[in-house]
Design a protein around this motif. Structure first.
Motif, mmCIF file in Angstrom:
data_model
loop_
_atom_site.group_PDB
_atom_site.id
_atom_site.type_symbol
_atom_site.label_atom_id
_atom_site.label_comp_id
_atom_site.label_asym_id
_atom_site.label_seq_id
_atom_site.Cartn_x
_atom_site.Cartn_y
_atom_site.Cartn_z
ATOM 1 N N ASP A 88 0.643 94.654 -17.612
ATOM 2 C CA ASP A 88 -0.186 94.847 -16.763
ATOM 3 C C ASP A 88 -1.508 95.401 -16.941
ATOM 4 O O ASP A 88 -1.791 95.887 -18.257
ATOM 5 C CB ASP A 88 0.404 95.648 -15.424
ATOM 6 C CG ASP A 88 -0.301 95.243 -13.953
ATOM 7 O OD1 ASP A 88 -1.240 94.533 -13.948
ATOM 8 O OD2 ASP A 88 -0.008 95.895 -13.032
ATOM 9 N N ASP A 89 -2.777 95.000 -16.331
ATOM 10 C CA ASP A 89 -3.913 95.804 -16.511
ATOM 11 C C ASP A 89 -4.094 97.251 -16.459
ATOM 12 O O ASP A 89 -4.608 98.085 -17.287
ATOM 13 C CB ASP A 89 -5.151 95.048 -15.891
ATOM 14 C CG ASP A 89 -5.013 93.422 -15.853
ATOM 15 O OD1 ASP A 89 -4.876 93.176 -16.894
ATOM 16 O OD2 ASP A 89 -5.202 92.961 -14.786
ATOM 17 N N VAL A 90 -3.285 98.067 -15.579
ATOM 18 C CA VAL A 90 -3.357 99.132 -15.341
ATOM 19 C C VAL A 90 -1.959 99.611 -14.712
ATOM 20 O O VAL A 90 -1.182 98.936 -14.433
ATOM 21 C CB VAL A 90 -4.365 99.608 -14.119
ATOM 22 C CG1 VAL A 90 -5.852 99.248 -14.828
ATOM 23 C CG2 VAL A 90 -4.300 99.051 -12.884
ATOM 24 N N GLY A 111 -3.506 88.431 -7.630
ATOM 25 C CA GLY A 111 -3.512 89.587 -8.142
ATOM 26 C C GLY A 111 -2.574 90.763 -8.367
ATOM 27 O O GLY A 111 -2.509 91.469 -8.938
ATOM 28 N N TYR A 112 -1.362 90.089 -7.733
ATOM 29 C CA TYR A 112 -0.194 91.016 -7.726
ATOM 30 C C TYR A 112 0.860 90.562 -8.492
ATOM 31 O O TYR A 112 1.891 91.025 -8.875
ATOM 32 C CB TYR A 112 0.491 90.696 -6.214
ATOM 33 C CG TYR A 112 1.334 91.726 -5.666
ATOM 34 C CD1 TYR A 112 0.916 92.944 -5.685
ATOM 35 C CD2 TYR A 112 2.755 91.610 -5.456
ATOM 36 C CE1 TYR A 112 1.974 94.142 -5.173
ATOM 37 C CE2 TYR A 112 3.613 92.671 -4.988
ATOM 38 C CZ TYR A 112 3.103 93.706 -4.772
ATOM 39 O OH TYR A 112 3.999 94.843 -4.307
ATOM 40 N N ASP A 161 9.116 84.071 -12.696
ATOM 41 C CA ASP A 161 8.012 83.206 -12.620
ATOM 42 C C ASP A 161 7.564 83.121 -11.142
ATOM 43 O O ASP A 161 8.115 82.853 -10.364
ATOM 44 C CB ASP A 161 8.707 81.875 -13.054
ATOM 45 C CG ASP A 161 7.412 80.821 -13.111
ATOM 46 O OD1 ASP A 161 6.379 81.286 -13.274
ATOM 47 O OD2 ASP A 161 7.733 79.699 -13.138
ATOM 48 N N VAL A 162 6.225 83.582 -11.135
ATOM 49 C CA VAL A 162 5.527 83.249 -9.912
ATOM 50 C C VAL A 162 4.546 81.911 -9.645
ATOM 51 O O VAL A 162 3.842 81.821 -10.671
ATOM 52 C CB VAL A 162 4.588 84.662 -9.670
ATOM 53 C CG1 VAL A 162 3.989 84.118 -8.302
ATOM 54 C CG2 VAL A 162 5.528 85.846 -9.827
ATOM 55 N N LYS A 163 5.101 81.070 -8.768
ATOM 56 C CA LYS A 163 4.305 80.067 -8.415
ATOM 57 C C LYS A 163 3.340 80.256 -7.246
ATOM 58 O O LYS A 163 3.679 80.532 -6.287
ATOM 59 C CB LYS A 163 5.318 78.841 -8.166
ATOM 60 C CG LYS A 163 6.481 78.908 -9.227
ATOM 61 C CD LYS A 163 5.826 78.610 -10.591
ATOM 62 C CE LYS A 163 5.152 77.193 -10.953
ATOM 63 N NZ LYS A 163 5.040 76.848 -12.289
#
Length: 583
Positions: free
Chosen positions: A316-318, A360-361, A380-382
């Motif tokens: 993740d970014d943060v 963004g989640y 896996d998020v579609k």
């Protein structure tokens, strides 16, 4: 039979023989080896990248390894020619009898043609729809519903054991807003003038029905009760009623969930505490102050010490907050617990179908899933993009909060469930989809659902006429399987048969990629090949399906029976009922 897997197996055996003879090193990693249709039909029937992916580890030029493969492949009985293309791709041409034999496979298997053991009964959890229980489903929900349901069916056809799941988001602030909105409509149902709906509450007319039903059940019981009593009562009643609507709407699309999981139930059962304790014990939770992000600040950033998850350790970014300023859990904490719960139920492959506004989640949820399961489960998020409802090219606006949205039920009742299901899969899930009521019901090649169904109906029509024209002939699948299929000689006939033979490969590749839209694309191409042959018969009477030559007629009937079967197999994955005749 998946002809591509068969030849892939043959090539792997050849590589083993070459290694045993010392021509190439043993133990080469052939995981990227593939056999697939060439990009151009003129290049042959099959193409393999074996020489390209193995040349470097084998320590030789790709063409040299390709030449070794060519000599071995030429000896296979079903191969008529082998050529090296470009730097080292190998293209094969097969005997037409190989393709014709697939008709017998199709007739024997029926709509089970294309079923695969690829998944090896691996359990897969597909969570989709999961709309907030604050109102009826709208068209965008319908897209996610169709996508998720078709993906689940596709995975089942590919040999997975699939659980279809709906996550009820019944623990957040939005359901308290629902409760207050319901209470207002409840008072209205008991005769109170409520005036304009206050800002921040749900203004939808649908809540009038909920308020009236609550008033009918409880009378004036809640009018003088404190909020601490009426709010949970209204919340529970409204959620239950709206979930009934949602299940009815899904039922109208022939969608049946295996599991409904309540977010509130997980919280009350201590699942969130348990999940966070697991992360804490692994040293993945700490108290700290996040740096303000560059650009626009996200909603969950606050300049204060917070309980944070080391999300950045997992891609993740943060790092992400787990608790709000009042000490309650964030949505993220609840979602970690939910995905932990899925993993605890034995799922190692998790698929979530979300709306595009949740893009963004994705990283944080994938990071959390990896962390909480110690890498044993993959998420896996579609993301499903928006649906633009149109009427003769003019947009039909919808807004849940404004109370003017077009419900999914409205769409189903206007065009029918099969049209809804098919059209929702005519674009990739990550592409915006235009759904024009006029276009999806027109009878033209530009309307894919009509075009595919018309192909099936035409096949069934010919077979019905054949029963009359060939009285006494056994036109069952078993009877037609005995036809002399060598009589199928025209290029258009062979092209159609080759297309059908790619269905098992399409099932596996689409399942592996989690892309059910490929089924819709395939069916359109198959229908195009069939309609092209049909039209060719209009110009050349010798190519019609029912001719004076009984042997040739039976062969062609077997072919179009196979076409109808493959179309029906694909439509079954999509959840669409094949039509017997057009009306």
């Amino acid at each position: 039979m998946n002809i591509f897997k068969t030849f892939e197996s043959d090539i792997r055996k050849i590589l083993e023989e070459l290694a045993a003879a010392g021509a190439i090193p043993a133990g080469l990693d052939a995981s990227r080896l593939a056999v697939e249709p060439p990009r151009e039909a003129a290049h042959g029937d099959l193409s393999t990248n074996a020489a390209m992916v193995l040349a470097k580890p084998a320590g030789m030029p790709p063409r040299k390894l390709a030449e070794m493969l060519v000599e071995k492949l030429k000896a296979l009985p079903d191969v008529t020619s082998v050529e090296i293309a470009g730097p080292g791709f190998v293209n094969l041409r097969l005997s037409p009898d190989v393709w014709r034999a697939r008709i017998k496979d199709i007739l024997a298997a029926g709509t089970a043609y294309g079923d695969s053991d690829l998944g090896k009964d691996e359990p897969v959890n597909v969570e989709y729809v999961s709309a907030n229980p604050t109102g009826p489903l709208h068209a965008a929900h319908g897209r996610g519903a169709v996508f998720g349901d078709a993906l689940a069916a596709l995975l089942e056809k590919a040999g997975h054991k699939v659980t279809r799941e709906y996550y009820i988001n019944d623990a957040g602030a939005q359901v308290d807003v629902l409760a207050r909105s319901t209470y207002l409509r409840y008072r209205e149902a008991l005769g109170e003038a409520i005036g304009e709906i206050p800002a921040g509450l749900y203004p939808g007319e649908y809540l009038k029905d909920v308020g009236q039903e609550l008033a009918q059940r409880d009378g004036g019981k809640w009018l003088e009760a404190p909020e601490t009593e009426w709010l949970p009562a209204c919340r529970e009643f409204a959620i239950a009623r709206i979930m009934e609507w949602i299940k009815d709407d899904l039922g109208a699309l022939n969608i049946r969930m295996d599991v409904y999981t309540s977010e509130r139930g997980l919280v009350q059962a201590g699942a969130v505490d348990k999940a966070l304790k697991t992360l804490e014990d692994r040293g993945l939770i700490y108290v700290g102050v996040l740096e303000p992000p560059k650009g626009k600040k996200p909603d969950d950033w606050e300049p204060r010490p917070q309980t944070l998850f080391k999300s950045s350790d997992f891609g993740d970014d943060v790092d992400r907050p787990l608790k709000k300023s009042d000490g309650s859990f964030t949505y993220f904490s609840n979602d970690i617990a939910y995905h932990h719960d899925k993993a605890m139920r034995g799922f190692t492959t998790l698929i979530d179908v979300w709306g595009a506004d949740h893009g963004g989640y994705v990283k944080r949820m994938q990071a959390a899933t990896t962390a909480i399961t110690e890498g044993k489960a993959a998420l896996d998020v579609k993301l499903c993009q928006l649906v633009h409802l149109m009427q003769n090219g003019q947009p039909v606006k919808m807004s849940k909060r404004a109370g003017t949205f077009v419900t999914l039920r409205d769409v189903i009742e206007t065009v029918g469930k099969d049209v809804v299901r098919f059209i929702m899969l005519t674009r990739r899930n990550d592409q915006t989809l235009e759904f024009d009521y006029a276009k999806v019901t027109e009878q033209s090649k530009d309307n894919p659902v009509f075009y595919v169904q018309y192909a099936h109906a035409r096949c069934r029509s010919v077979l019905r006429h054949a029963v009359e024209a060939l009285a006494g002939k056994d036109l069952s699948p078993a009877g037609m399987a005995g036809a002399n299929l060598a009589r199928l000689e025209d290029d258009a006939e062979l092209a159609l048969v080759k297309r059908m033979a790619t269905w098992p490969r399409l099932v596996e590749s689409a399942a592996e990629a989690h892309e059910p839209h490929r089924v819709a694309f395939y069916l359109y191409d198959l229908a195009s090949d069939f309609h092209a042959l049909w039209n060719k018969g209009k110009d050349d009477a010798t190519l019609r399906f029912l001719v004076d030559d009984a042997e040739l007629t039976l062969a062609r009937l077997a072919m179009i029976s196979a076409v109808a079967t493959v179309i029906a197999s694909g439509l079954t994955v999509m959840g669409v009922e094949p039509v017997e005749e057009m009306r």
